[in-house]
Design an enzyme around this catalytic site. Structure first.
Site, PDB file in Angstrom:
ATOM      1  N   ARG A   1       0.834  -1.213   0.000  1.00  0.00           N
ATOM      2  CA  ARG A   1       0.000   0.000   0.000  1.00  0.00           C
ATOM      3  C   ARG A   1       0.862   1.254   0.000  1.00  0.00           C
ATOM      4  NH1 ARG A   1      -2.605  -2.982   4.278  1.00  0.00           N
ATOM      5  NH2 ARG A   1      -4.450  -4.055   3.465  1.00  0.00           N
TER       6      ARG A   1
ATOM      7  N   CYS B   1      -7.676 -19.864  13.763  1.00  0.00           N
ATOM      8  CA  CYS B   1      -8.553 -19.848  14.934  1.00  0.00           C
ATOM      9  C   CYS B   1      -9.937 -20.420  14.617  1.00  0.00           C
ATOM     10  CB  CYS B   1      -8.715 -18.420  15.448  1.00  0.00           C
ATOM     11  SG  CYS B   1      -7.160 -17.605  15.869  1.00  0.00           S
TER      12      CYS B   1
ATOM     13  N   VAL C   1      11.387 -22.149   2.847  1.00  0.00           N
ATOM     14  CA  VAL C   1      12.712 -21.575   3.065  1.00  0.00           C
ATOM     15  C   VAL C   1      13.475 -22.479   4.031  1.00  0.00           C
ATOM     16  CG1 VAL C   1      14.009 -19.608   3.988  1.00  0.00           C
ATOM     17  CG2 VAL C   1      11.970 -19.221   2.575  1.00  0.00           C
TER      18      VAL C   1
ATOM     19  N   TYR D   1     -25.211   1.114  30.600  1.00  0.00           N
ATOM     20  CA  TYR D   1     -26.134   0.318  31.411  1.00  0.00           C
ATOM     21  C   TYR D   1     -27.542   0.405  30.870  1.00  0.00           C
ATOM     22  CZ  TYR D   1     -29.744  -0.545  34.835  1.00  0.00           C
ATOM     23  OH  TYR D   1     -30.895  -0.982  35.427  1.00  0.00           O
TER      24      TYR D   1
END
Length: 457
Positions: free
Chosen positions: A23, A46, A83, A431
């Site tokens: 970018r 995950c 690698v 709340y």
């Protein structure tokens, strides 16, 4: 002439770094070559337990960006290429094409090491038998699903009761398996204190998951066909048609070690705040292969989480691309679940506080996710640690039902800000009865911790 950036590792940290650098600098300014030994890039490891369990329908839903998408952005991503050596003085890496079997050197001006972590896989008899699976990569997840489809039996043993272990126990339970979890610890979820882990243990038993604590696995037993048939501990044998290993991970830094790069006590690469490998101006590292600063204990530690890996990649990419960014550290926040039970922690456990020489007080409170009179109010338990002398918040653990886990974010912000438990009691939290009691459970714990600090003098 343009510079060349070489990236080792095509998942979260590595490809976030490559994308952020792209970018900031175009192909004419920066050539980017990335190596990935697996079949997939930029995916959510995950999410694998939820794919295995059927909550996520297809493997493709876990892939954020394919190799073709990266290449379309002028990133030369070479899949199935490993690698095998880093020549630091010569500024080059040796890579092996796993399909063709050929090797070649590639030079670099700047290098990013994002080799991740590898699952703990102890050298036990039978550990490599068919039917024994790790769940680190998408390939691992597919192999497990194939194994489940080809196995008529319905008995599963999960070895390990950390995040992966309990999530895989839920996945297998959802698949209709009879699940046994074996853990070396006093309780499941060693990232919690034992008293909080006991709540997880009780809930897992209630779900029909057999959890065996203080169980030392000694070998994997196989049948006449060579396939797993049971898991043996020092005390018993547990029949198994499939075994899943969830024993944690260690940093994958064998390449870095061989190249003479600095590693810490847990084996992770050591970096500065810019994620630059210490002592090396043009080498960066991020993700599960590094150690990071724990802002609460002020020590380096290995915290392998996808959230950190993506942040590391953004920081590295910014610095490689000529901008400036830092990663200040972590407070150790993590959440998980097993069926209806939500589990969260941030900061230090009692064990952690003792190891760094902190004197502390602890409090534990029982509360609910909503106003007690509002429909759907669910119980939760909050444990809080505070420094005895100053009242500084040291850690929070939460176990409860829906609406419990993400409350740990309140504590994570307070830890990052270095707040005392007394200061926390004045936090202006949202709340309304459908969302919280008048006093949020975390603030109830902070009030009680404030009283404990005062009582301790």
């Amino acid at each position: 002439m343009s510079e060349r950036l070489v990236v080792i590792g095509g998942d979260a940290a590595g490809m976030s770094a490559a994308s952020q650098a792209r970018r900031l600098k175009g192909p004419g300014e920066l050539e980017i070559v990335a190596f990935e030994r697996g079949h997939f890039s930029s995916y959510s490891a995950c999410g694998i337990p939820y794919w295995v369990g059927g909550d996520v329908a297809t493997r493709g839903e876990l892939i954020a960006r394919s190799p073709e998408e990266h290449r379309a952005r002028d990133i030369d991503l070479r899949m199935r290429t490993e690698v095998t050596a880093i020549d630091v003085p010569g500024r080059r890496v040796l890579a092996r094409d796993l399909e063709a079997g050929t090797e070649s050197w590639t030079g670099f001006d700047k290098l990013v090491i994002a080799t991740g972590a590898r699952p703990r896989r102890p050298a036990l008899p039978g550990i490599d038998a068919p039917g024994v699976h790790g769940v680190q990569t998408l390939d691992d997840g597919q192999a497990l699903l194939d194994s489940l489809a080809g196995t008529p039996g319905r008995r599963a043993v999960v070895v390990g009761a950390g995040y992966i272990g309990v999530e895989m126990a839920e996945a297998l339970l959802n698949r209709g398996y009879e699940v046994t979890v074996l853990t070396r610890g006093e309780q499941p979820m060693a990232t919690l204190d034992p008293d909080m882990g006991r709540l997880v243990h009780r809930a897992m038993d209630g779900l029909g998951i057999t959890t065996v604590a203080s169980a030392e696995v000694t070998k994997i037993l196989t049948g006449a066909d060579g396939r797993v048939r049971a898991v043996a501990t020092d005390a018993a044998e547990y029949p198994a048609d499939v075994v899943v290993l969830g024993m944690g991970v260690v940093p994958e830094t064998s390449l870095a070690r061989a190249a003479g790069l600095p590693v810490g006590t847990s084996g992770g690469l050591l970096t500065d705040l810019a994620m630059r490998v210490r002592g090396h101006e043009n080498i960066w590292a991020g993700g599960d292969c590094v150690e990071v600063l724990d802002l609460v204990s002020n020590r380096d530690r290995h915290v392998p989480l996808g959230t950190h890996a993506n942040k590391h990649g953004q920081v590295i990419g910014a610095n490689v691309g000529g901008d400036y960014a830092t990663f200040p550290g972590v407070v150790g926040t993590a959440v998980s679940k097993v069926c209806y039970l939500e589990i969260a922690r941030t900061g230090l456990r009692e064990k952690d506080a003792r190891e760094v020489g902190l004197r502390y007080v602890t409090v534990t409170v029982e509360s609910t996710s909503r106003a007690g009179y509002y429909p759907g109010a669910a119980p939760m338990t909050v444990k809080m640690l505070a420094e005895r002398r100053t009242g500084r918040l040291l850690g929070v653990q939460i176990v409860g039902r829906e609406g419990a886990a993400k409350r740990v974010d309140i504590a994570a912000v307070a830890l990052t800000a270095g707040m005392s438990v007394e200061a926390m009691t004045a936090l202006d939290l949202g709340y309304a009865p459908p969302f919280s009691p008048v006093w949020d459970p975390v603030l109830i714990a902070a009030r009680k911790a404030t009283a404990a600090v005062r009582a301790a003098g």
